[in-house]
Scaffold this motif. Structure first.
Motif, PDB file in Angstrom:
ATOM      1  N   VAL A 164     -30.890  30.184 -88.797  1.00 50.94           N
ATOM      2  CA  VAL A 164     -31.146  28.877 -89.429  1.00 50.94           C
ATOM      3  C   VAL A 164     -32.331  28.171 -88.792  1.00 50.94           C
ATOM      4  CG1 VAL A 164     -28.789  28.443 -90.266  1.00 50.94           C
ATOM      5  CG2 VAL A 164     -29.432  27.680 -87.983  1.00 50.94           C
ATOM      6  N   GLY A 165     -32.621  28.456 -87.532  1.00 46.73           N
ATOM      7  CA  GLY A 165     -33.722  27.791 -86.835  1.00 46.73           C
ATOM      8  C   GLY A 165     -34.318  28.743 -85.829  1.00 46.73           C
ATOM      9  N   MET A 217     -16.269  33.158 -88.192  1.00 42.25           N
ATOM     10  CA  MET A 217     -15.615  32.264 -87.231  1.00 42.25           C
ATOM     11  C   MET A 217     -14.114  32.155 -87.537  1.00 42.25           C
ATOM     12  SD  MET A 217     -18.840  29.828 -87.642  1.00 42.25           S
ATOM     13  CE  MET A 217     -18.583  28.344 -86.716  1.00 42.25           C
ATOM     14  N   THR A 271     -33.869  29.424 -82.495  1.00 44.45           N
ATOM     15  CA  THR A 271     -33.106  30.263 -81.567  1.00 44.45           C
ATOM     16  C   THR A 271     -32.297  31.335 -82.299  1.00 44.45           C
ATOM     17  OG1 THR A 271     -33.030  28.403 -80.060  1.00 44.45           O
ATOM     18  CG2 THR A 271     -31.520  30.202 -79.597  1.00 44.45           C
ATOM     19  N   THR A 272     -31.704  30.971 -83.431  1.00 45.39           N
ATOM     20  CA  THR A 272     -30.933  31.973 -84.165  1.00 45.39           C
ATOM     21  C   THR A 272     -31.865  33.042 -84.764  1.00 45.39           C
ATOM     22  OG1 THR A 272     -30.845  30.357 -85.975  1.00 45.39           O
ATOM     23  CG2 THR A 272     -28.848  30.646 -84.669  1.00 45.39           C
ATOM     24  N   ASN A 285     -25.690  15.490 -86.537  1.00 42.85           N
ATOM     25  CA  ASN A 285     -26.306  16.822 -86.614  1.00 42.85           C
ATOM     26  C   ASN A 285     -27.742  16.762 -87.142  1.00 42.85           C
ATOM     27  OD1 ASN A 285     -24.305  18.283 -85.471  1.00 42.85           O
ATOM     28  ND2 ASN A 285     -23.858  19.559 -87.256  1.00 42.85           N
ATOM     29  N   THR A 291     -19.395  31.365 -82.055  1.00 42.86           N
ATOM     30  CA  THR A 291     -17.986  31.766 -81.979  1.00 42.86           C
ATOM     31  C   THR A 291     -17.848  33.249 -81.638  1.00 42.86           C
ATOM     32  OG1 THR A 291     -17.488  30.112 -83.645  1.00 42.86           O
ATOM     33  CG2 THR A 291     -15.831  31.831 -83.330  1.00 42.86           C
ATOM     34  N   VAL A 318     -21.301  36.894 -84.669  1.00 37.21           N
ATOM     35  CA  VAL A 318     -22.032  37.028 -85.939  1.00 37.21           C
ATOM     36  C   VAL A 318     -22.921  35.801 -86.068  1.00 37.21           C
ATOM     37  CG1 VAL A 318     -21.826  37.178 -88.452  1.00 37.21           C
ATOM     38  CG2 VAL A 318     -20.170  38.362 -86.993  1.00 37.21           C
ATOM     39  N   ASN A 340     -18.805  21.823 -85.881  1.00 30.60           N
ATOM     40  CA  ASN A 340     -20.007  22.464 -85.347  1.00 30.60           C
ATOM     41  C   ASN A 340     -21.087  21.446 -84.991  1.00 30.60           C
ATOM     42  OD1 ASN A 340     -20.454  21.655 -87.920  1.00 30.60           O
ATOM     43  ND2 ASN A 340     -21.300  23.577 -88.655  1.00 30.60           N
ATOM     44  N   PRO A 341     -20.757  20.460 -84.136  1.00 29.49           N
ATOM     45  CA  PRO A 341     -21.809  19.530 -83.723  1.00 29.49           C
ATOM     46  C   PRO A 341     -22.810  20.229 -82.809  1.00 29.49           C
ATOM     47  CG  PRO A 341     -19.890  19.205 -82.373  1.00 29.49           C
ATOM     48  CD  PRO A 341     -19.518  20.230 -83.409  1.00 29.49           C
ATOM     49  N   GLU A 352     -36.363  20.089 -84.654  1.00 32.45           N
ATOM     50  CA  GLU A 352     -35.936  21.443 -85.029  1.00 32.45           C
ATOM     51  C   GLU A 352     -36.949  22.088 -85.973  1.00 32.45           C
ATOM     52  OE1 GLU A 352     -31.162  20.403 -84.773  1.00 32.45           O
ATOM     53  OE2 GLU A 352     -32.166  20.463 -86.714  1.00 32.45           O
ATOM     54  N   GLN A 365     -26.085  33.600 -87.947  1.00 30.31           N
ATOM     55  CA  GLN A 365     -26.916  33.351 -89.133  1.00 30.31           C
ATOM     56  C   GLN A 365     -28.217  32.678 -88.695  1.00 30.31           C
ATOM     57  OE1 GLN A 365     -25.208  30.825 -92.216  1.00 30.31           O
ATOM     58  NE2 GLN A 365     -26.440  31.971 -93.679  1.00 30.31           N
ATOM     59  N   GLU A 403     -33.317  27.293 -75.607  1.00 25.96           N
ATOM     60  CA  GLU A 403     -32.200  26.349 -75.745  1.00 25.96           C
ATOM     61  C   GLU A 403     -30.877  27.104 -75.713  1.00 25.96           C
ATOM     62  OE1 GLU A 403     -31.783  24.204 -79.438  1.00 25.96           O
ATOM     63  OE2 GLU A 403     -32.077  26.002 -80.643  1.00 25.96           O
ATOM     64  N   ILE A 416     -27.294  27.785 -77.343  1.00 25.70           N
ATOM     65  CA  ILE A 416     -26.632  27.598 -78.641  1.00 25.70           C
ATOM     66  C   ILE A 416     -25.185  28.113 -78.601  1.00 25.70           C
ATOM     67  CG2 ILE A 416     -28.745  27.576 -80.035  1.00 25.70           C
ATOM     68  CD1 ILE A 416     -27.902  30.484 -80.941  1.00 25.70           C
ATOM     69  N   PRO A 417     -24.270  27.367 -79.259  1.00 23.65           N
ATOM     70  CA  PRO A 417     -22.873  27.813 -79.314  1.00 23.65           C
ATOM     71  C   PRO A 417     -22.653  28.795 -80.462  1.00 23.65           C
ATOM     72  CG  PRO A 417     -23.098  25.613 -80.293  1.00 23.65           C
ATOM     73  CD  PRO A 417     -24.474  26.058 -79.913  1.00 23.65           C
TER      74      PRO A 417
HETATM   75  C1  LIG Z   1     -18.490  25.700 -81.682  1.00 24.07           C
HETATM   76  C2  LIG Z   1     -19.590  26.237 -82.559  1.00 24.07           C
HETATM   77  C3  LIG Z   1     -19.522  27.549 -82.981  1.00 24.07           C
HETATM   78  C4  LIG Z   1     -20.540  28.085 -83.765  1.00 24.07           C
HETATM   79  N1  LIG Z   1     -20.439  29.376 -84.171  1.00 24.07           N
HETATM   80  C5  LIG Z   1     -21.428  29.937 -84.891  1.00 24.07           C
HETATM   81  C6  LIG Z   1     -21.345  31.312 -85.280  1.00 24.07           C
HETATM   82  O1  LIG Z   1     -20.386  32.021 -84.979  1.00 24.07           O
HETATM   83  N2  LIG Z   1     -22.377  31.820 -85.980  1.00 24.07           N
HETATM   84  C7  LIG Z   1     -23.487  31.063 -86.329  1.00 24.07           C
HETATM   85  O2  LIG Z   1     -24.397  31.596 -86.966  1.00 24.07           O
HETATM   86  N3  LIG Z   1     -23.575  29.756 -86.005  1.00 24.07           N
HETATM   87  C8  LIG Z   1     -22.580  29.176 -85.278  1.00 24.07           C
HETATM   88  N4  LIG Z   1     -22.680  27.858 -84.902  1.00 24.07           N
HETATM   89  C9  LIG Z   1     -23.890  27.114 -85.288  1.00 24.07           C
HETATM   90  C10 LIG Z   1     -25.071  27.469 -84.354  1.00 24.07           C
HETATM   91  O3  LIG Z   1     -24.788  27.032 -83.048  1.00 24.07           O
HETATM   92  C11 LIG Z   1     -26.368  26.796 -84.867  1.00 24.07           C
HETATM   93  O4  LIG Z   1     -26.703  27.366 -86.099  1.00 24.07           O
HETATM   94  C12 LIG Z   1     -27.526  26.974 -83.883  1.00 24.07           C
HETATM   95  O5  LIG Z   1     -27.307  26.185 -82.753  1.00 24.07           O
HETATM   96  C13 LIG Z   1     -28.826  26.571 -84.530  1.00 24.07           C
HETATM   97  O6  LIG Z   1     -29.870  26.774 -83.562  1.00 24.07           O
HETATM   98  P1  LIG Z   1     -31.353  27.072 -84.019  1.00 24.07           P
HETATM   99  O7  LIG Z   1     -32.267  26.801 -82.860  1.00 24.07           O
HETATM  100  O8  LIG Z   1     -31.467  28.399 -84.644  1.00 24.07           O
HETATM  101  O9  LIG Z   1     -31.577  26.030 -85.150  1.00 24.07           O
HETATM  102  P2  LIG Z   1     -32.054  24.502 -84.999  1.00 24.07           P
HETATM  103  O10 LIG Z   1     -33.524  24.473 -85.189  1.00 24.07           O
HETATM  104  O11 LIG Z   1     -31.511  23.929 -83.756  1.00 24.07           O
HETATM  105  O12 LIG Z   1     -31.385  23.939 -86.253  1.00 24.07           O
HETATM  106  C14 LIG Z   1     -31.694  24.472 -87.543  1.00 24.07           C
HETATM  107  C15 LIG Z   1     -30.748  23.932 -88.547  1.00 24.07           C
HETATM  108  O13 LIG Z   1     -29.406  24.204 -88.145  1.00 24.07           O
HETATM  109  C16 LIG Z   1     -28.672  23.001 -88.043  1.00 24.07           C
HETATM  110  N5  LIG Z   1     -27.926  23.058 -86.805  1.00 24.07           N
HETATM  111  C17 LIG Z   1     -28.368  22.826 -85.565  1.00 24.07           C
HETATM  112  N6  LIG Z   1     -27.376  22.934 -84.677  1.00 24.07           N
HETATM  113  C18 LIG Z   1     -26.290  23.226 -85.405  1.00 24.07           C
HETATM  114  C19 LIG Z   1     -24.961  23.445 -85.087  1.00 24.07           C
HETATM  115  N7  LIG Z   1     -24.470  23.341 -83.836  1.00 24.07           N
HETATM  116  N8  LIG Z   1     -24.118  23.766 -86.092  1.00 24.07           N
HETATM  117  C20 LIG Z   1     -24.533  23.856 -87.351  1.00 24.07           C
HETATM  118  N9  LIG Z   1     -25.786  23.648 -87.720  1.00 24.07           N
HETATM  119  C21 LIG Z   1     -26.637  23.333 -86.758  1.00 24.07           C
HETATM  120  C22 LIG Z   1     -29.666  21.892 -87.970  1.00 24.07           C
HETATM  121  O14 LIG Z   1     -29.166  20.713 -88.543  1.00 24.07           O
HETATM  122  C23 LIG Z   1     -30.841  22.432 -88.723  1.00 24.07           C
HETATM  123  O15 LIG Z   1     -30.754  22.124 -90.076  1.00 24.07           O
HETATM  124  C24 LIG Z   1     -21.660  27.274 -84.142  1.00 24.07           C
HETATM  125  C25 LIG Z   1     -21.727  25.944 -83.712  1.00 24.07           C
HETATM  126  C26 LIG Z   1     -20.705  25.427 -82.923  1.00 24.07           C
HETATM  127  C27 LIG Z   1     -20.787  24.021 -82.429  1.00 24.07           C
END
Ligand SMILES: Cc1cc2nc3c(=O)[nH]c(=O)nc-3n(C[C@H](O)[C@H](O)[C@H](O)COP(=O)(O)OP(=O)(O)OC[C@H]3O[C@@H](n4cnc5c(N)ncnc54)[C@H](O)[C@@H]3O)c2cc1C
Ligand code: FES
Length: 297
Positions: free
Chosen positions: A66-67, A112, A69-70, A257, A48, A62, A212-213, A264, A64, A43, A45-46
C-alpha cells in the motif's frame, strides 16, 4: 536478521512470507502481530502473524503493498533477510466455544482472520466464514479458509468470482435466514468493519473487530495507536488489536489514520523514484535527490 525461507505472491500486490523466527513461532497465538523493520533507517510496520510452525521455527505473514515499506517488503525474495521482527505483540484473540461464529475477512484481512477462524474451529465452534475481495484475483487463502470453516461464502465487488456484492450482503442473508449467530469476528478495511458492526448492533450480535491504527513502538509507550473505545482512549498495540466493534469510534480511527497522508504519499513517490533508479535494495532505500534520475525530475 530474520531469514525469509519462502516468499510467494498470492495475488497481485499481496505476498506471503515464511520467516525464520523460532522464538516468536513458539509463543504466537491467533490475533497477534509482529512489528518489523527492513533496514536500519526504515519505518516499523505492524503485520499480523498468519501462521506459525514451532517445530520448524517459522512464522508466516501476508503483506499487501500500500505504501513505501510494504512495497519494499514485497520486493524481497526467498533467501533475503529482514533486519528486525519483534513479537508476538498484542492480546491474542479470545478463543472459546461460543456456538456459531461468523468470521468475516475483507481483502488482506482474510489472512489476518485466518488464524482466529482456525482456532475457533479447533475450540468446537461452528464456523461460517465470509471472504470478500474487490475482484477474482484478489481472493486469497480460499482453500485454507475452507479447511477451517463449516461453510465458506465468497463475494467479489465486481462479480468476477462467486457472488457479486459485499461481505455484509452475505451476513444480511445469514441473519435473514434465521441462522443463529453467537459471535461475529470481522477483519478488513475500516469501512467494512464499521458496516458489519452497524448491522450486528441492530441484531444484538456480539462483534469483535481487529483495528489497524498506525503503530510505532508496539509497546504502549508512544501513543501512536490510540483508539477511542466507548469514549475512552486505549492503545491498540497492548489493549488490542481486537475490540468490541459496537464500542469503537471508527470516525476517530479514520481521522487518525489519515494524519500522515501527505508524508506517506511523498515517501511513496520518493520510493518509486529511487526504485526506478535502482537505489532501493533489500537492505536500504536511499532516496534519490532531485534531478539524479536521468533528469526526469
Ligand atoms: C495490528 C495490525 C496488523 C496488521 N496486519 C497487516 C497484515 O497482516 N497485512 C498487511 O498487509 N497489513 C497489515 N496491517 C497494515 C500495515 O501495517 C500497513 O499497511 C503498513 O503499515 C503501511 O505501511 P507503508 O509504509 O507501506 O504505507 P504508508 O505509506 O505508511 O501508508 C500507505 C497507505 O496505507 C495506510 N496505512 C498506513 N498505516 C496503516 C495501518 N497501520 N493500517 C492500515 N492502513 C495503513 C495509509 O493511510 C495510506 O493510505 C496491519 C496493521 C495493524 C495495526
Ligand atoms: S504503537 Fe506506540 S502505543 Fe501503541
Amino acid at each position: 536478521m530474520f531469514k525469509i525461507i519462502e516468499a510467494k505472491f498470492l495475488a497481485p500486490g499481496i505476498k506471503r512470507f515464511v520467516i525464520e523466527a523460532p522464538r516468536i513461532a513458539r509463543k504466537q497465538k491467533p490475533g497477534q502481530f509482529v512489528i518489523l523493520r527492513i533496514y536500519e533507517e526504515g519505518e516499523r510496520i505492524p503485520i499480523t502473524i498468519e501462521n506459525s510452525d514451532p517445530a520448524r521455527g517459522t512464522i508466516s505473514i501476508v503483506v499487501q503493498s500500500v505504501g513505501k515499506t510494504t512495497n519494499l517488503l514485497n520486493s524481497l525474495s526467498t533467501g533475503d533477510e529482514i533486519l528486525d521482527v519483534v513479537g508476538p505483540l498484542g492480546k491474542p484473540s479470545e478463543i472459546a466455544d461460543y456456538g456459531t461464529v461468523v468470521v468475516v475477512g475483507g481483502g488482506v484481512g482474510t489472512a489476518m482472520a485466518y488464524p482466529t477462524a482456525a482456532a475457533l474451529k479447533r475450540a468446537g465452534n461452528r464456523v461460517l466464514s465470509i471472504v470478500g475481495a474487490r475482484t477474482k484475483e484478489l481472493v486469497i487463502l480460499e482453500s485454507e479458509m475452507r479447511a477451517v470453516s463449516d461453510a465458506l461464502l465468497i463475494t467479489t465487488d465486481d462479480g468476477s468470482y462467486a457472488d457479486k456484492g459485499f461481505v455484509t450482503d452475505k451476513l444480511r442473508q445469514l441473519i435473514d435466514n434465521g441462522t443463529r449467530i453467537d459471535l461475529v469476528v470481522a477483519v478488513g478495511p475500516i469501512v467494512m468493519m464499521k458496516a458489519v458492526a452497524e448491522m450486528t448492533r441492530k441484531e444484538n450480535i456480539h462483534t469483535v473487530v481487529s483495528l489497524n491504527p498506525i503503530m510505532i513502538d508496539g509497546t504502549g509507550m508512544c501513543g501512536g495507536c490510540r483508539v477511542l473505545i466507548e469514549g475512552k482512549s486505549q492503545f491498540a498495540c497492548v489493549d488490542g488489536p481486537e475490540f468490541d466493534g459496537h464500542k469503537v469510534n471508527f470516525e476517530v480511527l479514520v481521522q487518525r489514520n489519515s494524519m500522515y497522508r501527505d508524508a506517506e504519499q511523498q515517501s511513496m513517490a520518493e520510493y518509486q523514484h529511487a526504485k526506478e533508479a535502482q537505489a532501493c535494495t533489500a537492505h536500504s532505500c536511499a532516496v534519490v535527490p532531485e534531478g539524479v534520475h536521468g533528469g526526469q525530475r
